[in-house]
Design a protein around this motif. Sequence first.
Motif, mmCIF file in Angstrom:
data_model
loop_
_atom_site.group_PDB
_atom_site.id
_atom_site.type_symbol
_atom_site.label_atom_id
_atom_site.label_comp_id
_atom_site.label_asym_id
_atom_site.label_seq_id
_atom_site.Cartn_x
_atom_site.Cartn_y
_atom_site.Cartn_z
ATOM 1 N N GLU A 25 0.839 -1.205 0.000
ATOM 2 C CA GLU A 25 0.000 0.000 0.000
ATOM 3 C C GLU A 25 0.874 1.256 0.000
ATOM 4 N N LYS A 28 2.228 1.716 -3.462
ATOM 5 C CA LYS A 28 1.205 2.275 -4.362
ATOM 6 C C LYS A 28 1.107 3.787 -4.203
ATOM 7 N N PRO A 34 2.114 0.918 -9.960
ATOM 8 C CA PRO A 34 2.626 -0.300 -9.343
ATOM 9 C C PRO A 34 2.458 -1.486 -10.293
ATOM 10 N N HIS A 51 8.231 -5.569 -7.006
ATOM 11 C CA HIS A 51 8.115 -4.137 -7.296
ATOM 12 C C HIS A 51 9.373 -3.387 -6.840
#
Length: 92
Positions: A25, A28, A34, A51
């Motif tokens: 989160e 993001k 993302p 990521h």
Amino acid sequence: SLCALSQVTRGHNSIMTTIGDVMFERAKLRFRTPLPPKSANESSVSLFVRHARVSKAVHDKLEVINQVLRKDFPVVPSNLTLEDTAKFPAFE
């Protein structure tokens, strides 16, 4: 690794899923695009680690570009003729 730790017990899996959800989160919020999950079963920890690796690779490549652009390039006036350019030293 974080993904391996989540496979130890269900309790560890629950803890790592919670941590992964929070970390992803935050990712993001920080990054505009993302990465999408590889599958519906990909854990949030795995997605975050993937990521982070991609973001680090992009960051490293942008640093290389930044270092190249920081170099002092000679400024050549736009009104020079071909004969005038022969006076400049060759660039290697």
